[in-house]
Design a protein around this motif. Sequence first.
Motif, PDB file in Angstrom:
ATOM      1  N   ARG A  48      83.601 -37.506  77.005  1.00 37.36           N
ATOM      2  CA  ARG A  48      84.620 -37.520  75.956  1.00 37.36           C
ATOM      3  C   ARG A  48      85.463 -38.780  76.043  1.00 37.36           C
ATOM      4  O   ARG A  48      85.748 -39.278  77.127  1.00 37.36           O
ATOM      5  CB  ARG A  48      85.522 -36.286  76.068  1.00 37.36           C
ATOM      6  N   CYS A  49      85.859 -39.254  74.871  1.00 39.36           N
ATOM      7  CA  CYS A  49      86.717 -40.439  74.782  1.00 39.36           C
ATOM      8  C   CYS A  49      87.630 -40.284  73.582  1.00 39.36           C
ATOM      9  O   CYS A  49      87.187 -39.859  72.510  1.00 39.36           O
ATOM     10  CB  CYS A  49      85.860 -41.704  74.658  1.00 39.36           C
ATOM     11  N   ASN A  50      88.892 -40.636  73.737  1.00 41.28           N
ATOM     12  CA  ASN A  50      89.864 -40.445  72.658  1.00 41.28           C
ATOM     13  C   ASN A  50      89.760 -41.495  71.556  1.00 41.28           C
ATOM     14  O   ASN A  50      90.433 -41.385  70.528  1.00 41.28           O
ATOM     15  CB  ASN A  50      91.286 -40.439  73.223  1.00 41.28           C
ATOM     16  N   LEU A  51      88.938 -42.533  71.733  1.00 40.61           N
ATOM     17  CA  LEU A  51      88.842 -43.575  70.705  1.00 40.61           C
ATOM     18  C   LEU A  51      88.306 -43.026  69.387  1.00 40.61           C
ATOM     19  O   LEU A  51      88.636 -43.531  68.322  1.00 40.61           O
ATOM     20  CB  LEU A  51      87.942 -44.715  71.188  1.00 40.61           C
ATOM     21  N   ARG A  52      87.470 -41.999  69.466  1.00 37.64           N
ATOM     22  CA  ARG A  52      86.903 -41.422  68.249  1.00 37.64           C
ATOM     23  C   ARG A  52      87.987 -40.915  67.301  1.00 37.64           C
ATOM     24  O   ARG A  52      87.844 -40.967  66.070  1.00 37.64           O
ATOM     25  CB  ARG A  52      85.953 -40.284  68.648  1.00 37.64           C
ATOM     26  N   SER A  53      89.090 -40.445  67.843  1.00 35.70           N
ATOM     27  CA  SER A  53      90.168 -39.905  67.004  1.00 35.70           C
ATOM     28  C   SER A  53      91.302 -40.893  66.795  1.00 35.70           C
ATOM     29  O   SER A  53      92.316 -40.545  66.190  1.00 35.70           O
ATOM     30  CB  SER A  53      90.718 -38.618  67.644  1.00 35.70           C
ATOM     31  N   ASN A  54      91.147 -42.134  67.279  1.00 33.84           N
ATOM     32  CA  ASN A  54      92.189 -43.145  67.067  1.00 33.84           C
ATOM     33  C   ASN A  54      92.232 -43.533  65.592  1.00 33.84           C
ATOM     34  O   ASN A  54      91.204 -43.854  64.982  1.00 33.84           O
ATOM     35  CB  ASN A  54      91.898 -44.385  67.927  1.00 33.84           C
ATOM     36  N   ARG A  55      93.412 -43.535  64.996  1.00 36.13           N
ATOM     37  CA  ARG A  55      93.533 -43.784  63.562  1.00 36.13           C
ATOM     38  C   ARG A  55      93.404 -45.257  63.195  1.00 36.13           C
ATOM     39  O   ARG A  55      93.184 -45.589  62.025  1.00 36.13           O
ATOM     40  CB  ARG A  55      94.891 -43.255  63.066  1.00 36.13           C
ATOM     41  N   PRO A  76      91.434 -48.589  63.097  1.00 37.27           N
ATOM     42  CA  PRO A  76      90.074 -49.121  63.301  1.00 37.27           C
ATOM     43  C   PRO A  76      90.053 -50.360  64.185  1.00 37.27           C
ATOM     44  O   PRO A  76      89.069 -50.616  64.880  1.00 37.27           O
ATOM     45  CB  PRO A  76      89.605 -49.438  61.875  1.00 37.27           C
ATOM     46  N   VAL A  77      91.131 -51.143  64.186  1.00 37.76           N
ATOM     47  CA  VAL A  77      91.195 -52.334  65.032  1.00 37.76           C
ATOM     48  C   VAL A  77      91.211 -51.921  66.500  1.00 37.76           C
ATOM     49  O   VAL A  77      90.515 -52.503  67.344  1.00 37.76           O
ATOM     50  CB  VAL A  77      92.440 -53.188  64.687  1.00 37.76           C
ATOM     51  N   GLN A  78      92.016 -50.910  66.825  1.00 28.62           N
ATOM     52  CA  GLN A  78      92.071 -50.437  68.213  1.00 28.62           C
ATOM     53  C   GLN A  78      90.759 -49.776  68.633  1.00 28.62           C
ATOM     54  O   GLN A  78      90.332 -49.931  69.780  1.00 28.62           O
ATOM     55  CB  GLN A  78      93.242 -49.470  68.387  1.00 28.62           C
ATOM     56  N   ARG A  79      90.108 -49.070  67.712  1.00 30.12           N
ATOM     57  CA  ARG A  79      88.812 -48.479  68.041  1.00 30.12           C
ATOM     58  C   ARG A  79      87.800 -49.571  68.397  1.00 30.12           C
ATOM     59  O   ARG A  79      87.059 -49.465  69.375  1.00 30.12           O
ATOM     60  CB  ARG A  79      88.282 -47.639  66.865  1.00 30.12           C
ATOM     61  N   GLU A  80      87.779 -50.630  67.577  1.00 36.62           N
ATOM     62  CA  GLU A  80      86.848 -51.732  67.816  1.00 36.62           C
ATOM     63  C   GLU A  80      87.129 -52.404  69.159  1.00 36.62           C
ATOM     64  O   GLU A  80      86.209 -52.685  69.941  1.00 36.62           O
ATOM     65  CB  GLU A  80      86.962 -52.759  66.688  1.00 36.62           C
ATOM     66  N   PHE A 134      78.205 -37.409  56.093  1.00 35.56           N
ATOM     67  CA  PHE A 134      78.392 -38.854  56.199  1.00 35.56           C
ATOM     68  C   PHE A 134      79.775 -39.229  55.694  1.00 35.56           C
ATOM     69  O   PHE A 134      80.145 -38.924  54.565  1.00 35.56           O
ATOM     70  CB  PHE A 134      77.319 -39.589  55.391  1.00 35.56           C
ATOM     71  N   SER A 135      80.559 -39.896  56.555  1.00 35.98           N
ATOM     72  CA  SER A 135      81.895 -40.381  56.194  1.00 35.98           C
ATOM     73  C   SER A 135      81.835 -41.907  56.102  1.00 35.98           C
ATOM     74  O   SER A 135      81.895 -42.599  57.131  1.00 35.98           O
ATOM     75  CB  SER A 135      82.928 -39.947  57.241  1.00 35.98           C
ATOM     76  N   PRO A 136      81.696 -42.466  54.881  1.00 31.02           N
ATOM     77  CA  PRO A 136      81.537 -43.921  54.742  1.00 31.02           C
ATOM     78  C   PRO A 136      82.700 -44.721  55.308  1.00 31.02           C
ATOM     79  O   PRO A 136      82.501 -45.793  55.895  1.00 31.02           O
ATOM     80  CB  PRO A 136      81.424 -44.108  53.213  1.00 31.02           C
ATOM     81  N   ASP A 137      83.936 -44.219  55.153  1.00 29.24           N
ATOM     82  CA  ASP A 137      85.097 -44.970  55.624  1.00 29.24           C
ATOM     83  C   ASP A 137      85.078 -45.165  57.139  1.00 29.24           C
ATOM     84  O   ASP A 137      85.589 -46.165  57.653  1.00 29.24           O
ATOM     85  CB  ASP A 137      86.389 -44.256  55.217  1.00 29.24           C
ATOM     86  N   GLU A 138      84.495 -44.204  57.853  1.00 29.65           N
ATOM     87  CA  GLU A 138      84.453 -44.288  59.315  1.00 29.65           C
ATOM     88  C   GLU A 138      83.106 -44.785  59.833  1.00 29.65           C
ATOM     89  O   GLU A 138      82.969 -45.122  61.001  1.00 29.65           O
ATOM     90  CB  GLU A 138      84.746 -42.914  59.933  1.00 29.65           C
ATOM     91  N   GLY A 139      82.093 -44.825  58.947  1.00 30.95           N
ATOM     92  CA  GLY A 139      80.762 -45.225  59.403  1.00 30.95           C
ATOM     93  C   GLY A 139      80.176 -44.243  60.392  1.00 30.95           C
ATOM     94  O   GLY A 139      79.516 -44.626  61.348  1.00 30.95           O
ATOM     95  N   VAL A 140      80.410 -42.947  60.149  1.00 32.80           N
ATOM     96  CA  VAL A 140      79.990 -41.913  61.104  1.00 32.80           C
ATOM     97  C   VAL A 140      79.062 -40.918  60.410  1.00 32.80           C
ATOM     98  O   VAL A 140      79.322 -40.481  59.288  1.00 32.80           O
ATOM     99  CB  VAL A 140      81.215 -41.168  61.684  1.00 32.80           C
ATOM    100  N   LEU A 141      77.969 -40.578  61.092  1.00 24.97           N
ATOM    101  CA  LEU A 141      77.074 -39.506  60.665  1.00 24.97           C
ATOM    102  C   LEU A 141      77.255 -38.339  61.631  1.00 24.97           C
ATOM    103  O   LEU A 141      77.084 -38.504  62.837  1.00 24.97           O
ATOM    104  CB  LEU A 141      75.617 -39.959  60.707  1.00 24.97           C
ATOM    105  N   GLU A 142      77.597 -37.180  61.104  1.00 28.91           N
ATOM    106  CA  GLU A 142      77.727 -35.987  61.928  1.00 28.91           C
ATOM    107  C   GLU A 142      76.597 -35.037  61.542  1.00 28.91           C
ATOM    108  O   GLU A 142      76.428 -34.712  60.371  1.00 28.91           O
ATOM    109  CB  GLU A 142      79.088 -35.331  61.712  1.00 28.91           C
ATOM    110  N   VAL A 143      75.822 -34.606  62.526  1.00 35.76           N
ATOM    111  CA  VAL A 143      74.652 -33.778  62.265  1.00 35.76           C
ATOM    112  C   VAL A 143      74.784 -32.461  63.006  1.00 35.76           C
ATOM    113  O   VAL A 143      75.159 -32.428  64.178  1.00 35.76           O
ATOM    114  CB  VAL A 143      73.348 -34.495  62.682  1.00 35.76           C
TER     115      VAL A 143
END
Length: 737
Positions: free
Chosen positions: A387-394, A396-400, A245-254
Amino acid sequence: MAKTFKNGISLHRLLEAAPLAALATFLETADKGDYAAIFFELPWQTAGEDSGSAALREQLIDLGNELQADAAVPLDRHAQRILTLAEGRGVEPVNRVAARIFEQAHIDAFDTQLDDLGRSLWLYQYEPALFDEAESLFYADHYRNFGGMYEAFELDADTVVAFVWDDSVKHALETQIQERLELTGRCTVTHLQVTGKDQAGKEQQQHLVIVRHGGPLSSVAEFREADGSRGDRYYRPLSEATLLFSPDEGVLEVFSASPSVRQQVATCFAETGLKIDLSDRPLTLKQYNFKRFLTSLNLSTPTIAGFDVDRVAVVEVDVRPDNPKHRAGLKVSISDDIEDVAEALFGKDHLFKRAASLARIVIAVRYTQYGTKKSKTLNITLSEPNRCNLRSNRDPVQRELGYALLTAWGVLHQVKPLTLVQEHVLLPALLQLFDQTKKEVPGQFFLTRGLDPEALLDGGFIEPRGRYVSLLLDEDGTTHEVNVRSAGKPGVIAYDHPKDGSTVELPASAADKYAIRRDWLDEIVLKRLKAPLVSAELIKLDENLTYLGKIKLGAEAAPCYLARDLRSPTTLQRLDILMRARSDKGVGLVLSAGRDHPLCLGPNVIAAVADHLATSDQESSLDINRLASVFTQGKQLARGGMVVALVKKDNYSATLYIPGKPSLALVGVKAIGFFQALVDAYHKGSPAVPTKQLMSAAGSLSPSPRQLLGNEFWSSVEGVYVGFPPGVKRGSYQLLV
């Protein structure tokens, strides 16, 4: 004389390079001291002297080379684990978990190790629990590159979610996972706080959660040295899942081999650990649907809160026209209309409109964020598969912004965990999908069966994969392949009728291509069907046949199987032979995923699952009482019946019944004709039939039954169902009743 080390490269590297003092302890204690006697007489006291060390090292390698397999193989496995965390990316997890060493003596001992190999070896020996956690952390990064083991879920939350680990969270998480995974035994959860790096290289706190539980009870045959007899050793294999769990990104990787375990573990963690109500803030898995780009490359300019979107345009496209190995591309600037450029270069009916699938799409977005005056450009790259490159965009505004745009265009699709009720409602559709043996199906499959592909997309059972340029259509029992083309109307395609050449129109969705997520589909179907069993034991007997365990039907517990593709002659014949080989198991029940099947399969009754589903308010997915009735009625036929009979289901499939023998499935006009002649002769009182007469009845010019029926099938029936008459060795055959 040059020597060759034959007992594993990992063991050789460990003996060659590890600190000798640490090696001495390792070889003395590994596997509870099983190998201590082998290395006991080595002069370990000389390890501190340079010359002595070289000689000792040479003796050690020579002794390792002479090891028998029962010692060399496990030692090489130990060595492989140690070396994995002693080099490359494995070093960092060891250093991370070492911060959790509690005893000062152990802290000092770890710090005094001379190199990474020494530290990994020391941790393996003295802090095995921490070594396991370091391995989980290492593979959490390693398996990001393996789709079969990895899934990333994003929390649909507006703010950063806090997470605090304590005993109450641990207990609640273990309890919930045990319930969700329907575990009969205990489940343990271990937590490790680690420091990771985001896409910009900035350090961030992460939480590693390791879930361990025992798998289904299994056994392995063992040889008992005392008396030379055979025995069974029962055990529960370890099942493990890792969540990061990465809280800063709000991502759960399992990370887990099981798709449903990945989804359920992530859901439990979100509900219990993060206190997120999934009914309001669902845990989502993102999928990207390229279908809309197959009809048009033009995009609308939607209204997105907080942004002024000045311009959106597809600036690059790579397509596969008609063959997976062929690829064509076009690249333009953000100010260009890519459709106009394509028409100017290649004509109105250009290949980008006729593409079978899209390999890559690049979308340029020029926007201004509220509160700023500077205009920026965001590039969104979509590529197969999913696949989408937004996941690796640094940013957060552009990701949103990117995700909001993809959602508005209908490109982004959210896959959400299904409830038990939703699974039950979808089960009839899942069974029809399960009955398919192909990896991909056209939209026509869903249209002809009245199924909703959107519901299957929502559950993650299928994924969009471009479109077909030809379809297989059934006309009066004959399959024809027809090429499809645009009908010149929105949402409509056309093809030429294979017989009269007339134009036939279909919805464009008929040519959509969908990939079946076979692992996820199979797991859910098997989970639903094994629930009512008195003992579940999943064994894959064939690609199209799985042994489920024992099912209680009335007063008896019968073997239960799940089969697919019983409409196919080759599948039916193969599985019939396989099931007759298991006739010692007794009469069983075969659950057919499809409705097109014979009455019996070997000495087993067949019942279509879809015809025996329970109502939604029942705990079991199956109506056991109805199944028990069908099983009771069909048992006599499955055993061979009371009289010799050949029962035809249609012109292409039939079943032969002989008292005391398992029923025999027959496929094909010639096979049916061959055995019908034998049955007719038996009933007339003259069971022997000349070979030529049998071949004539079958409508075949083959000189022998083996050539007519095929070598494998004939070998399985000769001497069991059919053979030479008494005293005759050639020239005629009869039923063996």
